[in-house]
Design a protein around this motif. Structure first.
Motif, PDB file in Angstrom:
ATOM      1  N   LEU A  67      -8.176  -4.665   9.316  1.00 52.64           N
ATOM      2  CA  LEU A  67      -8.190  -4.153   7.696  1.00 52.64           C
ATOM      3  C   LEU A  67      -9.276  -4.495   6.178  1.00 52.64           C
ATOM      4  O   LEU A  67      -8.439  -5.166   6.075  1.00 52.64           O
ATOM      5  N   PRO A  68      -9.894  -2.919   6.654  1.00 48.23           N
ATOM      6  CA  PRO A  68     -11.671  -3.222   5.618  1.00 48.23           C
ATOM      7  C   PRO A  68     -10.700  -3.885   4.095  1.00 48.23           C
ATOM      8  O   PRO A  68     -11.686  -3.725   3.334  1.00 48.23           O
ATOM      9  N   VAL A  69      -9.851  -2.708   3.872  1.00 48.90           N
ATOM     10  CA  VAL A  69      -9.447  -2.555   2.376  1.00 48.90           C
ATOM     11  C   VAL A  69      -7.701  -3.062   2.300  1.00 48.90           C
ATOM     12  O   VAL A  69      -7.263  -2.959   0.796  1.00 48.90           O
ATOM     13  N   GLY A  70      -7.027  -3.998   2.720  1.00 46.39           N
ATOM     14  CA  GLY A  70      -5.967  -4.753   2.662  1.00 46.39           C
ATOM     15  C   GLY A  70      -6.259  -5.984   3.083  1.00 46.39           C
ATOM     16  O   GLY A  70      -6.696  -6.762   3.293  1.00 46.39           O
ATOM     17  N   ARG A  71      -4.498  -6.514   2.709  1.00 45.12           N
ATOM     18  CA  ARG A  71      -3.932  -7.625   2.835  1.00 45.12           C
ATOM     19  C   ARG A  71      -3.179  -7.606   3.784  1.00 45.12           C
ATOM     20  O   ARG A  71      -2.307  -7.346   3.478  1.00 45.12           O
ATOM     21  N   LEU A  72      -3.261  -8.826   4.387  1.00 46.98           N
ATOM     22  CA  LEU A  72      -2.733  -9.593   5.663  1.00 46.98           C
ATOM     23  C   LEU A  72      -1.610 -10.297   4.650  1.00 46.98           C
ATOM     24  O   LEU A  72      -2.383 -11.374   4.849  1.00 46.98           O
ATOM     25  N   ILE A  73      -0.541  -9.984   4.950  1.00 41.23           N
ATOM     26  CA  ILE A  73       0.509 -10.996   3.911  1.00 41.23           C
ATOM     27  C   ILE A  73       1.455 -11.870   5.492  1.00 41.23           C
ATOM     28  O   ILE A  73       2.415 -10.266   6.206  1.00 41.23           O
ATOM     29  N   ILE A  74       0.831 -13.344   5.658  1.00 40.53           N
ATOM     30  CA  ILE A  74       2.094 -13.672   6.988  1.00 40.53           C
ATOM     31  C   ILE A  74       3.050 -14.216   6.395  1.00 40.53           C
ATOM     32  O   ILE A  74       2.114 -15.688   5.928  1.00 40.53           O
ATOM     33  N   ASP A  75       4.174 -14.335   6.672  1.00 41.99           N
ATOM     34  CA  ASP A  75       5.395 -15.243   5.389  1.00 41.99           C
ATOM     35  C   ASP A  75       6.522 -15.964   6.655  1.00 41.99           C
ATOM     36  O   ASP A  75       7.572 -15.710   6.073  1.00 41.99           O
ATOM     37  N   SER A  76       5.946 -15.792   7.769  1.00 42.12           N
ATOM     38  CA  SER A  76       7.281 -16.125   9.049  1.00 42.12           C
ATOM     39  C   SER A  76       7.571 -17.202   8.873  1.00 42.12           C
ATOM     40  O   SER A  76       6.837 -18.637   8.508  1.00 42.12           O
ATOM     41  N   LYS A  77       8.695 -17.886   9.458  1.00 43.74           N
ATOM     42  CA  LYS A  77       9.249 -19.652   9.998  1.00 43.74           C
ATOM     43  C   LYS A  77       8.729 -19.861  11.145  1.00 43.74           C
ATOM     44  O   LYS A  77       8.591 -20.979  11.858  1.00 43.74           O
ATOM     45  N   LYS A  78       8.398 -18.490  12.072  1.00 40.53           N
ATOM     46  CA  LYS A  78       8.510 -19.322  13.435  1.00 40.53           C
ATOM     47  C   LYS A  78       6.880 -18.916  13.419  1.00 40.53           C
ATOM     48  O   LYS A  78       6.130 -17.950  13.405  1.00 40.53           O
ATOM     49  N   ILE A 135       7.500   0.811   8.456  1.00 33.77           N
ATOM     50  CA  ILE A 135       8.286  -1.220   8.647  1.00 33.77           C
ATOM     51  C   ILE A 135       9.602  -1.089   9.471  1.00 33.77           C
ATOM     52  O   ILE A 135      10.364  -0.057  10.304  1.00 33.77           O
ATOM     53  N   VAL A 136      10.432  -1.604   9.941  1.00 31.68           N
ATOM     54  CA  VAL A 136      10.986  -2.632  11.297  1.00 31.68           C
ATOM     55  C   VAL A 136      11.657  -3.008  10.476  1.00 31.68           C
ATOM     56  O   VAL A 136      10.950  -4.314   9.811  1.00 31.68           O
ATOM     57  N   LEU A 147       5.380  -3.175   7.313  1.00 30.54           N
ATOM     58  CA  LEU A 147       6.547  -4.335   6.369  1.00 30.54           C
ATOM     59  C   LEU A 147       6.675  -4.883   8.268  1.00 30.54           C
ATOM     60  O   LEU A 147       7.992  -3.828   8.766  1.00 30.54           O
ATOM     61  N   PHE A 148       6.880  -5.600   8.760  1.00 35.83           N
ATOM     62  CA  PHE A 148       7.956  -6.281   9.694  1.00 35.83           C
ATOM     63  C   PHE A 148       8.625  -7.566   8.620  1.00 35.83           C
ATOM     64  O   PHE A 148       8.720  -7.924   8.809  1.00 35.83           O
ATOM     65  N   ILE A 179       3.803  -9.381   7.690  1.00 37.46           N
ATOM     66  CA  ILE A 179       4.463  -9.983   8.696  1.00 37.46           C
ATOM     67  C   ILE A 179       5.313 -10.606   8.071  1.00 37.46           C
ATOM     68  O   ILE A 179       5.023 -12.099   8.245  1.00 37.46           O
ATOM     69  N   ILE A 180       6.654 -10.859   8.182  1.00 35.76           N
ATOM     70  CA  ILE A 180       7.645 -11.359   8.097  1.00 35.76           C
ATOM     71  C   ILE A 180       8.445 -12.150   9.246  1.00 35.76           C
ATOM     72  O   ILE A 180       8.887 -13.318   9.493  1.00 35.76           O
TER      73      ILE A 180
END
Length: 456
Positions: free
Chosen positions: A393-404, A296-297, A320-321, A379-380
């Motif tokens: 990420l073969p069993v992962g969920r990648l979530i990208i939710d930034s504004k830029k 986490i960052v 989590l970024f 990645i926020i």
């Protein structure tokens, strides 16, 4: 005289001799023409073979990680010239060009061939011209693959989310009638988009519209080596000078906490790692294993590393970024983890959702069909501009939710994940400038994901 002619014409043997004598030049000419024609046919076949070899050699360059149009053209010309000159002293002219979006190479070979018999007809030479085009068939320059075989929205965009992959292809293995989804003002732009099932969204959501009913792809990275966790790294107390500020550190965010300006070593971080309270962290080259805890960052922390790989294992692992973090990472150039920026252990039983961000957007939305019990990699950050390498990420969920924009300053970024969800207003840039970096693309993705097909 008349008597002589009558004698000659009256003799059958003499008539045959005369006809044969008159026919000899014609027969010799026809024989010479036939031989010369046969030689031309043979030479044209040789030139065609050289053109075929050149076009194949050229287009196969696009299966290599570090290549560009110029390299493909050089390879095509060199191969064609070498094969064409193997059986003659003449210097054939070879031209090559790249067609489409780095998916085809056309080779043209010209040669002027002198004609011995043609000189009699005022045709001293003839120009032979052959063409050959080789193309990559199937998915070219694969830069995003959603692996989930059945879920709705395995690859999903909503709100004003954008994905820009103008030099590579997007793919979903889901056989759902809505295996790919784009809602509201979301836009996916690519060379091609393909789904094993169907898609949901308007024509304004996709450029070009997705192809449907595509055959599911095998996981191209399933055979990659996995790092083995080692002894747990113990951070010295000076790495967390702000311990206790804003209350006690919550181990759910990572057992190892950094709040100062620190350079970290590769190794196993048991319980995860948290960079917080304006921490400024540089990673030395190597593999960083997050075991049974997240990375986490947050709280204006920053993370930078060159030639680094992040590996996640255990049910509590994840990433989590946060919104106000700054991240710049590039994958290793060599070794077992070459080209892999993020990857995870495919074995997991009951993953635990990431804790809520200490700041930022709160809990992420569920996937379109609800939670599936996957590790979450979120990645926020509005400052995650360099993510150079492959995210696997073969069993992962990648979530990208930034504004830029995300990853826009990377030479290339490839994503292979179980599910891929984009929310809010990010522009995920999947560049394909493979020739501008020495970080290799893992085999099976990037430019190496298609078969070669030859056409004349």
């Amino acid at each position: 005289m008349n008597h002589y002619v009558r004698a000659l014409t009256g003799n059958n043997h003499g008539g045959v001799a005369l006809i044969f004598a008159l026919a000899i030049p014609v027969l010799m000419g026809l024989t010479s023409a036939a031989l010369e024609y046969g030689s031309l046919v043979k030479r044209r076949t040789e030139l065609q073979r050289a053109a075929d070899g050149g076009s194949i050699a050229g287009v196969n360059q696009f299966k290599l990680a570090n290549t560009d149009d110029a390299a493909a053209i050089r390879a095509a010309i060199a191969m064609a010239q070498g094969q064409a000159q193997a059986s003659t002293d003449r210097q054939p002219q070879v031209q090559a060009e790249v067609l489409g979006n780095h998916s085809s190479v056309k080779v043209t070979v010209r040669e002027s061939v002198p004609l011995a018999f043609g000189k009699l007809l005022n045709v001293p030479q003839v120009e032979l011209v052959v063409h050959s085009t080789a193309k990559l068939a199937g998915t070219t320059r694969l830069c995003l693959l959603a692996l989930d075989p059945t879920r709705q929205g395995a690859f999903h965009l909503e709100a004003s989310a954008r994905i820009t992959a103008t030099d590579c292809s997007l793919y979903s293995n889901s056989t759902s009638s809505a295996g790919i989804q784009a809602e509201n003002n979301a836009v996916a732009s690519s060379i091609s988009t393909c789904t094993a099932g169907g898609y949901k969204g308007s024509s304004a959501n996709f450029t070009p519209p997705p192809a449907t009913g595509c055959p599911p792809l095998k996981d191209p990275l399933a055979g990659r080596a996995r790092p083995s966790p080692g002894p747990c790294i113990v951070l010295p107390t000076y790495t967390n000078p702000k311990k206790g500020d804003d209350g006690p550190d919550d181990p759910a965010y990572g057992s190892n906490v950094v709040s100062g300006t620190v350079t970290l070593d590769p190794g196993t971080y048991c319980g995860g790692l948290r960079l917080t309270k304006k921490a400024s962290v540089t990673l030395r080259p190597g593999t960083y294993i997050m075991k049974d805890g997240p990375l986490i960052v947050d709280k204006k922390g920053s993370l930078a590393g060159t030639n680094v790989s992040l590996y996640f294992t255990g049910d509590k692992a994840g990433l989590l970024f946060d919104q106000d973090s700054v991240v710049s990472l590039t994958a290793p150039r060599d070794g077992d983890m070459a080209g892999l920026l993020f990857s995870e252990d495919p074995e997991t039983s009951s993953p635990i959702s990431l804790p809520l961000p200490a700041s930022g957007k709160g809990k992420a939305k569920n996937a379109p069909e609800g939670a599936l019990g996957l590790r979450e990699y979120r990645i926020i950050s509005d400052e995650a501009r360099t993510l150079l390498g492959t995210i696997y990420l073969p069993v992962g969920r990648l979530i990208i939710d930034s504004k830029k924009p995300v990853a826009d300053q990377s030479a290339y970024t490839v994503i292979v994940a179980r599910q891929i969800n984009l929310y809010d207003g990010p522009n995920l840039m999947l560049n394909a400038r493979y020739g501008s970096t020495d970080v290799p693309v893992p085999e099976g993705v990037g430019p190496s994901s298609a078969d070669t097909v030859l056409s004349h």
